[in-house]
Design a protein around this motif. Structure first.
Motif, PDB file in Angstrom:
ATOM      1  N   GLU A  82       0.843  -1.195   0.000  1.00 33.31           N
ATOM      2  CA  GLU A  82       0.000   0.000   0.000  1.00 33.31           C
ATOM      3  C   GLU A  82       0.877   1.244   0.000  1.00 33.31           C
ATOM      4  O   GLU A  82       1.820   1.341   0.774  1.00 33.31           O
ATOM      5  N   PRO A  83       0.570   2.219  -0.859  1.00 30.53           N
ATOM      6  CA  PRO A  83       1.385   3.434  -0.903  1.00 30.53           C
ATOM      7  C   PRO A  83       1.370   4.136   0.433  1.00 30.53           C
ATOM      8  O   PRO A  83       0.337   4.135   1.134  1.00 30.53           O
ATOM      9  N   GLU A  84       2.498   4.746   0.780  1.00 27.73           N
ATOM     10  CA  GLU A  84       2.553   5.474   2.042  1.00 27.73           C
ATOM     11  C   GLU A  84       3.477   6.673   1.903  1.00 27.73           C
ATOM     12  O   GLU A  84       4.314   6.749   1.008  1.00 27.73           O
ATOM     13  N   VAL A  85       3.287   7.614   2.823  1.00 31.34           N
ATOM     14  CA  VAL A  85       4.148   8.781   2.910  1.00 31.34           C
ATOM     15  C   VAL A  85       5.345   8.397   3.772  1.00 31.34           C
ATOM     16  O   VAL A  85       5.164   7.842   4.864  1.00 31.34           O
ATOM     17  N   THR A  86       6.535   8.650   3.287  1.00 28.46           N
ATOM     18  CA  THR A  86       7.723   8.298   4.059  1.00 28.46           C
ATOM     19  C   THR A  86       8.494   9.552   4.430  1.00 28.46           C
ATOM     20  O   THR A  86       8.590  10.489   3.622  1.00 28.46           O
ATOM     21  N   GLN A  87       9.005   9.556   5.646  1.00 24.47           N
ATOM     22  CA  GLN A  87       9.759  10.706   6.141  1.00 24.47           C
ATOM     23  C   GLN A  87      11.118  10.269   6.647  1.00 24.47           C
ATOM     24  O   GLN A  87      11.256   9.209   7.268  1.00 24.47           O
ATOM     25  N   THR A  88      12.113  11.119   6.397  1.00 24.45           N
ATOM     26  CA  THR A  88      13.451  10.880   6.942  1.00 24.45           C
ATOM     27  C   THR A  88      14.057  12.192   7.415  1.00 24.45           C
ATOM     28  O   THR A  88      13.753  13.261   6.851  1.00 24.45           O
ATOM     29  N   PRO A  89      14.897  12.177   8.449  1.00 23.76           N
ATOM     30  CA  PRO A  89      15.152  11.024   9.310  1.00 23.76           C
ATOM     31  C   PRO A  89      13.994  10.828  10.282  1.00 23.76           C
ATOM     32  O   PRO A  89      13.112  11.669  10.365  1.00 23.76           O
ATOM     33  N   SER A  90      14.014   9.745  11.032  1.00 19.65           N
ATOM     34  CA  SER A  90      12.962   9.541  12.025  1.00 19.65           C
ATOM     35  C   SER A  90      13.240  10.394  13.257  1.00 19.65           C
ATOM     36  O   SER A  90      12.312  10.803  13.963  1.00 19.65           O
ATOM     37  N   HIS A  91      14.513  10.656  13.522  1.00 20.48           N
ATOM     38  CA  HIS A  91      14.884  11.488  14.666  1.00 20.48           C
ATOM     39  C   HIS A  91      16.089  12.335  14.285  1.00 20.48           C
ATOM     40  O   HIS A  91      17.044  11.819  13.701  1.00 20.48           O
ATOM     41  N   MET A 122      20.996  24.436  18.674  1.00 21.20           N
ATOM     42  CA  MET A 122      20.282  25.690  18.470  1.00 21.20           C
ATOM     43  C   MET A 122      21.060  26.566  17.487  1.00 21.20           C
ATOM     44  O   MET A 122      22.292  26.676  17.576  1.00 21.20           O
ATOM     45  N   GLY A 123      20.337  27.155  16.526  1.00 19.37           N
ATOM     46  CA  GLY A 123      20.975  28.012  15.540  1.00 19.37           C
ATOM     47  C   GLY A 123      21.390  27.302  14.263  1.00 19.37           C
ATOM     48  O   GLY A 123      21.703  27.952  13.267  1.00 19.37           O
ATOM     49  N   GLN A 124      21.364  25.974  14.294  1.00 13.69           N
ATOM     50  CA  GLN A 124      21.731  25.217  13.097  1.00 13.69           C
ATOM     51  C   GLN A 124      20.532  25.094  12.162  1.00 13.69           C
ATOM     52  O   GLN A 124      19.374  25.189  12.579  1.00 13.69           O
ATOM     53  N   GLU A 125      20.832  24.832  10.904  1.00 16.01           N
ATOM     54  CA  GLU A 125      19.801  24.600   9.900  1.00 16.01           C
ATOM     55  C   GLU A 125      19.478  23.110   9.848  1.00 16.01           C
ATOM     56  O   GLU A 125      20.382  22.266   9.968  1.00 16.01           O
ATOM     57  N   VAL A 126      18.218  22.776   9.681  1.00 15.68           N
ATOM     58  CA  VAL A 126      17.827  21.384   9.485  1.00 15.68           C
ATOM     59  C   VAL A 126      16.923  21.277   8.263  1.00 15.68           C
ATOM     60  O   VAL A 126      16.188  22.217   7.942  1.00 15.68           O
ATOM     61  N   ILE A 127      17.008  20.150   7.609  1.00 15.60           N
ATOM     62  CA  ILE A 127      16.114  19.850   6.491  1.00 15.60           C
ATOM     63  C   ILE A 127      15.429  18.528   6.785  1.00 15.60           C
ATOM     64  O   ILE A 127      16.093  17.511   6.995  1.00 15.60           O
ATOM     65  N   LEU A 128      14.117  18.579   6.806  1.00 16.29           N
ATOM     66  CA  LEU A 128      13.317  17.379   7.012  1.00 16.29           C
ATOM     67  C   LEU A 128      12.771  16.949   5.644  1.00 16.29           C
ATOM     68  O   LEU A 128      12.277  17.783   4.886  1.00 16.29           O
ATOM     69  N   ARG A 129      12.862  15.661   5.398  1.00 17.43           N
ATOM     70  CA  ARG A 129      12.517  15.175   4.064  1.00 17.43           C
ATOM     71  C   ARG A 129      11.276  14.289   4.078  1.00 17.43           C
ATOM     72  O   ARG A 129      11.035  13.546   5.026  1.00 17.43           O
ATOM     73  N   CYS A 130      10.546  14.364   2.981  1.00 18.86           N
ATOM     74  CA  CYS A 130       9.307  13.609   2.848  1.00 18.86           C
ATOM     75  C   CYS A 130       9.183  13.137   1.407  1.00 18.86           C
ATOM     76  O   CYS A 130       9.533  13.874   0.480  1.00 18.86           O
TER      77      CYS A 130
END
Lengths: 112, 113
Positions: free
Chosen positions: A1-10, A15-23
């Motif tokens: 079944e198709p699903e939405v996947t996200q990385t990383p899990s944790h 503080m002050g750093q840049e983060v990129i959350l992926r989907c």
């Protein structure tokens, strides 16, 4: 079944750093969303994205946040300079049109 | 501001009991969705209701959308420990952008054996 996947899990970041959350949304879906949930609180809307542009954003989604769909499959949320209060679960969701939204498993962001 | 109020926020019952969770708003929604969320995971869709007065059943779960499409309820018959979790209602509006979902604050259900 198709699903939405996200990385990383944790993701732990300073503080002050840049983060990129992926989907990776479900492939034939057209509308993409980011939501967040601070521990013990309700799920809050951040932004919706359609036709390669932001269609709506909440007050939470300030200049520190940005979204991008760099290719045909990924949908990313960038936080430019993280703050302690950005610590939360971040959920990506997608839908075809005015139908059910399907959510990913989430990324737990911890800002230290 | 569109708000969805869920009640009760916490519910602790014994196995075999029945329960009802309510989701109320002053706004009209084109659809209302119920999700279940386990700790540390994303919301998992249970059902979508779109027509005023609509009733949907999913095994021991019965979902109803109010006639005016402003409220909804989730009724669980003969609750089991496996029903324990966070239940979320979310309202959607039909618009050209696909429309965001507005979430209620959730009902934390605990079913004790």
């Amino acid at each position: 079944e198709p699903e939405v996947t996200q990385t990383p899990s944790h993701q732990v970041t300073q503080m002050g750093q840049e983060v990129i959350l992926r989907c990776v949304p479900i492939s034939n879906h057209l509308y993409f969303y980011w939501y967040r949930q601070i521990l013990g609180q309700k799920v809050e809307f951040l932004v919706s994205f359609y036709n390669n542009e932001i269609s709506e954003k909440s007050e939470i989604f300030d200049d520190q946040f940005s979204v991008e769909r760099p290719d045909g499959s990924n949908f990313t949320l960038k936080i430019r300079s993280t703050k302690l209060e950005d610590s939360a679960m971040y959920f990506c969701a997608s839908r075809v049109r005015n139908t059910e939204a399907f959510f990913g498993q989430g990324t737990r962001l911890t800002v230290v | 501001t569109q708000l969805l109020e869920q009640s009760p926020q916490f519910l602790s019952i014994q196995e075999g009991e029945n329960l009802t969770v309510y989701c109320n708003s002053s706004s009209v929604f084109s659809s209302l969705q119920w999700y279940r969320q386990e700790p540390g995971e994303g919301p998992v869709l249970l059902v979508t209701v779109v027509t005023g007065g609509e009733v949907k059943k999913l095994k021991r779960l019965t979902f109803q959308f109010g006639d005016a499409r402003k409220d909804s309820s989730l009724h669980i018959t003969a609750a089991q420990p496996g029903d324990t979790g966070l239940y979320l209602c979310a309202g959607g509006k039909r618009d050209n952008q696909g429309g965001k979902l507005i979430f209620g604050q959730g009902t934390e259900l605990s079913v004790k054996p």
